[in-house]
Design an enzyme around this catalytic site. Structure first.
Site, PDB file in Angstrom:
ATOM      1  CG  HIS A   1      -1.799  -1.151   1.354  1.00 60.53           C
ATOM      2  ND1 HIS A   1      -2.353  -1.560   2.540  1.00 60.53           N
ATOM      3  CD2 HIS A   1      -2.260  -2.037   0.426  1.00 60.53           C
ATOM      4  CE1 HIS A   1      -3.094  -2.632   2.340  1.00 60.53           C
ATOM      5  NE2 HIS A   1      -3.055  -2.944   1.057  1.00 60.53           N
TER       6      HIS A   1
ATOM      7  CE  LYS B   1       2.170   3.836   4.890  1.00 57.46           C
ATOM      8  NZ  LYS B   1       1.745   2.812   3.913  1.00 57.46           N
TER       9      LYS B   1
ATOM     10  CE1 TYR C   1      -0.062   0.169  10.660  1.00 52.38           C
ATOM     11  CE2 TYR C   1       0.312   2.007   9.181  1.00 52.38           C
ATOM     12  CZ  TYR C   1      -0.427   0.905   9.556  1.00 52.38           C
ATOM     13  OH  TYR C   1      -1.533   0.538   8.823  1.00 52.38           O
TER      14      TYR C   1
ATOM     15  CG  ASP D   1      -4.188  -5.904   0.427  1.00 52.37           C
ATOM     16  OD1 ASP D   1      -3.838  -6.063   1.607  1.00 52.37           O
ATOM     17  OD2 ASP D   1      -4.375  -4.780  -0.096  1.00 52.37           O
TER      18      ASP D   1
END
Ligand code: T46
Length: 187
Positions: free
Chosen positions: A63, A73, A133, A171
């Site tokens: 992603h 991230k 995260y 996905d």
């Protein structure tokens, strides 16, 4: 002392923060903007994310968010372990389509920084794995994009067999990198 180790792909790095263990358990400053900046990482994070994956083999990714909602991230594992992957998706980059991976785990207490311009994904290596995260731009569904985890041009060497993987419908239906307009231009 925050330790930063480059992982061989522009800006993707492993980060280790101190953890103070004692008879009660442990204490750790898991994120300290000033100490990260002193270590050369000056990123303004604006959102915390937390996901639980109940089985080994849950693969989330690949992603990224297109500009102007591109995200850096900073990924860590609270419980369990993941194999975390970053892929260079900056058009014109000499390492376009190249990937690097790192095992990130609660045991190791390590983190991975995935900068803007890189797609991100991970596969869990244990059941009940929790990942936390920080991201440097808010979620924007219209800018959220996916790339196939098994894109043959990227050829990620996932440590979990394909037949054991658990994917979201999104996905499982993701396009190949060649069919994605990433919105990132190198440098
Ligand atoms: C990412 C995100 C999702 N959502 C909502 C949207 C869906 O209703 C639900 C699950 O989203 P998704 O299936 O995209 O979650 P993951 O598959 O874990 O996606 C994440 O996994 C990989 C590893 C990433 O690097 C991204 O941060 C992120 O894309 O949460 C939100 O409300 N805010 C958010 O920031």
């Amino acid at each position: 002392m925050v330790e930063v180790s480059k992982l061989g792909l522009d800006g993707v790095c492993e980060i280790r923060v101190p953890r103070f263990d004692d008879a009660r358990g442990f204490f750790s400053e898991t994120w300290n903007a000033g100490k990260l900046a002193q270590a050369g990482i000056a990123v303004d994070f604006v959102q915390d994310n937390h996901s639980l994956s109940r089985e080994r083999g849950v693969l989330r990714g690949l992603h990224f968010q297109k500009p102007p909602f591109a995200q850096d991230k900073l990924v860590r594992v609270l419980r369990g372990s993941i194999y975390d992957v970053a892929i260079d998706i900056r058009v014109g980059s000499p390492t376009f389509g190249k990937w690097v991976g790192l095992t990130v785990s609660a045991k190791e207490w390590n983190q991975i920084l995935v900068p803007k311009g890189f797609a991100h994904g991970f596969v869990t290596l244990e059941p009940d794995t929790e990942v936390a995260y920080k991201v440097s731009a808010p979620y924007s569904q219209p800018h959220d994009r996916s790339i196939r985890f098994d894109d043959p041009d990227i050829a990620i060497d996932w440590p979990v067999a394909a037949q054991e993987l658990i994917l979201s419908d999104k996905d499982a239906a993701a396009p190949l990198l060649t069919d994605v307009e990433t919105g990132f231009v190198y440098p």
